[in-house]
Design a protein around this motif. Sequence first.
Motif, PDB file in Angstrom:
ATOM      1  N   LYS A   1       0.674  -0.188   6.861  1.00  0.00           N
ATOM      2  CA  LYS A   1       1.509  -1.388   6.725  1.00  0.00           C
ATOM      3  C   LYS A   1       2.423  -1.595   7.935  1.00  0.00           C
ATOM      4  O   LYS A   1       2.454  -2.684   8.525  1.00  0.00           O
ATOM      5  N   THR A   2       3.177  -0.559   8.287  1.00  0.00           N
ATOM      6  CA  THR A   2       4.117  -0.687   9.402  1.00  0.00           C
ATOM      7  C   THR A   2       3.383  -0.868  10.719  1.00  0.00           C
ATOM      8  O   THR A   2       3.855  -1.583  11.619  1.00  0.00           O
ATOM      9  N   SER A   3       2.222  -0.243  10.863  1.00  0.00           N
ATOM     10  CA  SER A   3       1.434  -0.436  12.093  1.00  0.00           C
ATOM     11  C   SER A   3       1.032  -1.899  12.249  1.00  0.00           C
ATOM     12  O   SER A   3       1.081  -2.457  13.355  1.00  0.00           O
ATOM     13  N   VAL A   4       0.652  -2.535  11.142  1.00  0.00           N
ATOM     14  CA  VAL A   4       0.272  -3.948  11.203  1.00  0.00           C
ATOM     15  C   VAL A   4       1.462  -4.805  11.609  1.00  0.00           C
ATOM     16  O   VAL A   4       1.369  -5.652  12.511  1.00  0.00           O
TER      17      VAL A   4
ATOM     18  N   GLY B   1       0.831  -1.199   0.000  1.00  0.00           N
ATOM     19  CA  GLY B   1       0.000   0.000   0.000  1.00  0.00           C
ATOM     20  C   GLY B   1       0.860   1.241   0.000  1.00  0.00           C
ATOM     21  O   GLY B   1       2.083   1.186   0.158  1.00  0.00           O
ATOM     22  N   ALA B   2       0.216   2.379  -0.182  1.00  0.00           N
ATOM     23  CA  ALA B   2       0.927   3.654  -0.192  1.00  0.00           C
ATOM     24  C   ALA B   2       1.355   4.029   1.221  1.00  0.00           C
ATOM     25  O   ALA B   2       0.934   3.417   2.212  1.00  0.00           O
ATOM     26  N   SER B   3       2.210   5.036   1.331  1.00  0.00           N
ATOM     27  CA  SER B   3       2.606   5.542   2.642  1.00  0.00           C
ATOM     28  C   SER B   3       1.374   5.992   3.416  1.00  0.00           C
ATOM     29  O   SER B   3       0.482   6.642   2.861  1.00  0.00           O
TER      30      SER B   3
ATOM     31  N   LEU C   1       9.274 -14.472  10.217  1.00  0.00           N
ATOM     32  CA  LEU C   1      10.234 -13.415   9.913  1.00  0.00           C
ATOM     33  C   LEU C   1       9.481 -12.171   9.453  1.00  0.00           C
ATOM     34  O   LEU C   1       8.657 -12.244   8.536  1.00  0.00           O
ATOM     35  N   LEU C   2       9.739 -11.038  10.087  1.00  0.00           N
ATOM     36  CA  LEU C   2       9.136  -9.761   9.724  1.00  0.00           C
ATOM     37  C   LEU C   2      10.182  -8.906   9.007  1.00  0.00           C
ATOM     38  O   LEU C   2      11.344  -8.867   9.414  1.00  0.00           O
ATOM     39  N   ALA C   3       9.772  -8.228   7.954  1.00  0.00           N
ATOM     40  CA  ALA C   3      10.690  -7.361   7.204  1.00  0.00           C
ATOM     41  C   ALA C   3       9.940  -6.083   6.847  1.00  0.00           C
ATOM     42  O   ALA C   3       8.967  -6.121   6.094  1.00  0.00           O
ATOM     43  N   ASP C   4      10.389  -4.963   7.399  1.00  0.00           N
ATOM     44  CA  ASP C   4       9.722  -3.678   7.172  1.00  0.00           C
ATOM     45  C   ASP C   4      10.496  -2.883   6.113  1.00  0.00           C
ATOM     46  O   ASP C   4      11.475  -2.222   6.421  1.00  0.00           O
ATOM     47  N   GLU C   5      10.060  -3.000   4.870  1.00  0.00           N
ATOM     48  CA  GLU C   5      10.700  -2.333   3.735  1.00  0.00           C
ATOM     49  C   GLU C   5      12.219  -2.466   3.813  1.00  0.00           C
ATOM     50  O   GLU C   5      12.957  -1.468   3.845  1.00  0.00           O
ATOM     51  N   PRO C   6      12.728  -3.700   3.818  1.00  0.00           N
ATOM     52  CA  PRO C   6      14.162  -3.916   4.034  1.00  0.00           C
ATOM     53  C   PRO C   6      15.053  -3.402   2.915  1.00  0.00           C
ATOM     54  O   PRO C   6      16.262  -3.301   3.098  1.00  0.00           O
TER      55      PRO C   6
ATOM     56  N   VAL D   1      13.473 -22.072   2.823  1.00  0.00           N
ATOM     57  CA  VAL D   1      13.341 -22.156   4.279  1.00  0.00           C
ATOM     58  C   VAL D   1      11.860 -22.252   4.647  1.00  0.00           C
ATOM     59  O   VAL D   1      11.057 -21.440   4.204  1.00  0.00           O
ATOM     60  N   ALA D   2      11.533 -23.241   5.449  1.00  0.00           N
ATOM     61  CA  ALA D   2      10.135 -23.435   5.862  1.00  0.00           C
ATOM     62  C   ALA D   2       9.788 -22.433   6.960  1.00  0.00           C
ATOM     63  O   ALA D   2       9.639 -22.790   8.133  1.00  0.00           O
ATOM     64  N   LEU D   3       9.673 -21.182   6.555  1.00  0.00           N
ATOM     65  CA  LEU D   3       9.447 -20.100   7.516  1.00  0.00           C
ATOM     66  C   LEU D   3       8.520 -19.062   6.887  1.00  0.00           C
ATOM     67  O   LEU D   3       8.827 -18.531   5.816  1.00  0.00           O
ATOM     68  N   PRO D   4       7.379 -18.761   7.507  1.00  0.00           N
ATOM     69  CA  PRO D   4       6.526 -17.702   6.955  1.00  0.00           C
ATOM     70  C   PRO D   4       7.188 -16.339   7.096  1.00  0.00           C
ATOM     71  O   PRO D   4       7.927 -16.082   8.056  1.00  0.00           O
ATOM     72  N   ILE D   5       6.948 -15.477   6.119  1.00  0.00           N
ATOM     73  CA  ILE D   5       7.552 -14.149   6.090  1.00  0.00           C
ATOM     74  C   ILE D   5       6.450 -13.120   5.888  1.00  0.00           C
ATOM     75  O   ILE D   5       5.605 -13.272   5.006  1.00  0.00           O
ATOM     76  N   LEU D   6       6.461 -12.073   6.713  1.00  0.00           N
ATOM     77  CA  LEU D   6       5.553 -10.936   6.551  1.00  0.00           C
ATOM     78  C   LEU D   6       6.410  -9.740   6.169  1.00  0.00           C
ATOM     79  O   LEU D   6       7.290  -9.324   6.934  1.00  0.00           O
ATOM     80  N   TYR D   7       6.154  -9.192   4.975  1.00  0.00           N
ATOM     81  CA  TYR D   7       7.089  -8.273   4.324  1.00  0.00           C
ATOM     82  C   TYR D   7       6.346  -7.001   3.925  1.00  0.00           C
ATOM     83  O   TYR D   7       5.389  -7.050   3.152  1.00  0.00           O
ATOM     84  N   VAL D   8       6.786  -5.860   4.445  1.00  0.00           N
ATOM     85  CA  VAL D   8       6.165  -4.572   4.113  1.00  0.00           C
ATOM     86  C   VAL D   8       6.829  -3.999   2.870  1.00  0.00           C
ATOM     87  O   VAL D   8       8.060  -3.957   2.764  1.00  0.00           O
ATOM     88  N   CYS D   9       6.005  -3.535   1.919  1.00  0.00           N
ATOM     89  CA  CYS D   9       6.559  -3.022   0.670  1.00  0.00           C
ATOM     90  C   CYS D   9       5.549  -2.106  -0.014  1.00  0.00           C
ATOM     91  O   CYS D   9       4.341  -2.282   0.120  1.00  0.00           O
ATOM     92  N   HIS D  10       6.065  -1.111  -0.757  1.00  0.00           N
ATOM     93  CA  HIS D  10       5.183  -0.263  -1.557  1.00  0.00           C
ATOM     94  C   HIS D  10       5.604  -0.241  -3.024  1.00  0.00           C
ATOM     95  O   HIS D  10       5.017   0.475  -3.825  1.00  0.00           O
ATOM     96  N   ALA D  11       6.619  -1.049  -3.397  1.00  0.00           N
ATOM     97  CA  ALA D  11       7.112  -1.070  -4.770  1.00  0.00           C
ATOM     98  C   ALA D  11       6.469  -2.229  -5.539  1.00  0.00           C
ATOM     99  O   ALA D  11       6.701  -3.394  -5.189  1.00  0.00           O
ATOM    100  N   PRO D  12       5.690  -1.954  -6.587  1.00  0.00           N
ATOM    101  CA  PRO D  12       4.993  -3.027  -7.313  1.00  0.00           C
ATOM    102  C   PRO D  12       5.919  -4.089  -7.878  1.00  0.00           C
ATOM    103  O   PRO D  12       5.598  -5.276  -7.846  1.00  0.00           O
ATOM    104  N   ALA D  13       7.089  -3.698  -8.414  1.00  0.00           N
ATOM    105  CA  ALA D  13       8.006  -4.675  -8.991  1.00  0.00           C
ATOM    106  C   ALA D  13       8.510  -5.645  -7.927  1.00  0.00           C
ATOM    107  O   ALA D  13       8.653  -6.850  -8.172  1.00  0.00           O
TER     108      ALA D  13
END
Length: 362
Positions: free
Chosen positions: A36-39, A30-32, A153-158, A181-193
């Motif tokens: 996303k980061t709050s979630v 989503g946009a700024s 694993l959490l990644a906030d716009e890494p 890796v058998a690990l769920p990842i929650l990844y914050v991003c705003h770049a479509p590519a």
Amino acid sequence: MIDVTLRHQFGETNLDVRFDAPAGLTVLYGASGSGKTSVINAVAGLLHPDQGRVVVGGNVLGDTAQNIWLPPHKRGLGYVFQEARLFPHLTVRQNLAFGEWFARARAPVASFDHVVEMLGIGPLLSRRPGTLSGGEKQRVAIGRALLARPRLLLADEPLAALDEARKAEILPYFERLRDEVALPILYVCHAPAEVARLATTVVALDHGKLMRVGPAEDVLGDPSFSPQGPRAVGAVLHATIARHHDDGLTELNAGGVSLFVPHIPHPVGQNLRLRIAAQDVILARDVPKEMSALNVMPGHVNDIRLGDGPGAIVALTTPAGKVLARVTRRSALAMGLAVGQPIFAIVKTVAIAPQDIGGPRA
């Protein structure tokens, strides 16, 4: 499985989301200011919402209805921030070992040697963070988070703090992480590519509200939803490498349609997914002839969305998959575009950049 329900008031913004995500890499998109980061901070325990429930792999990390909200250090999660946040006085090996020491009571997600090999950081082990590039630091940060044996694993716009070259360096490592890796990842991003390359599941947010949940090709291919504006609209196609040509082009097979892209350093038979931006697609009613563009996909008009301005988004059904084209309203009217009409989508080879091409989750 990740199960998240959150309600929280931030001034005039009301965060209200509920989603389930399967295994793999789930992108919060989503946009700024969309929340996303709050979630991700609520999942990490850094934010205590007004109401919420977070369950990861059957483990209840928080449930305000039962007065449960575990602090961050008791959640067993790994967090990769925009900045690497490595210990400057420790070597890379010592930074990685800290992750192992911190969570030695939990079962390992991957061995030390596997993490080092997967992230390509073996030559860096004796160095200190001050001597590393931004991309190298981020790879070490990912390794430290993995060796902390997280259940998620959490990644906030890494990649947000990196230049394009460093982003291109890191993306393949996240693809390997997603697939090996058998690990769920929650990844914050705003770049479509980035979303198109990495996401197993996309959770699309807008002003704190949940808009869509689904595979990347469904969410990014929805002409009615574009949190980054019309220039970010695009479709995701699945293809297989058919042939490498001597002139530096790679030929893909996408649903029986040949697509030519700049050379891809993967073997014939490798499955890929690629993003084609709507603004890079030209439409023609007849078979185009004697032109420089090599990629022509036959199809039918599936939907037409007129914007508030002079533009329109045309959704096409093709053998290669769903394709979106961004044209002017004038062109759509002049061509007499209508749902069900046969059409040809034309894409320049050089319009498909390397960062738009990645491997799908197996």
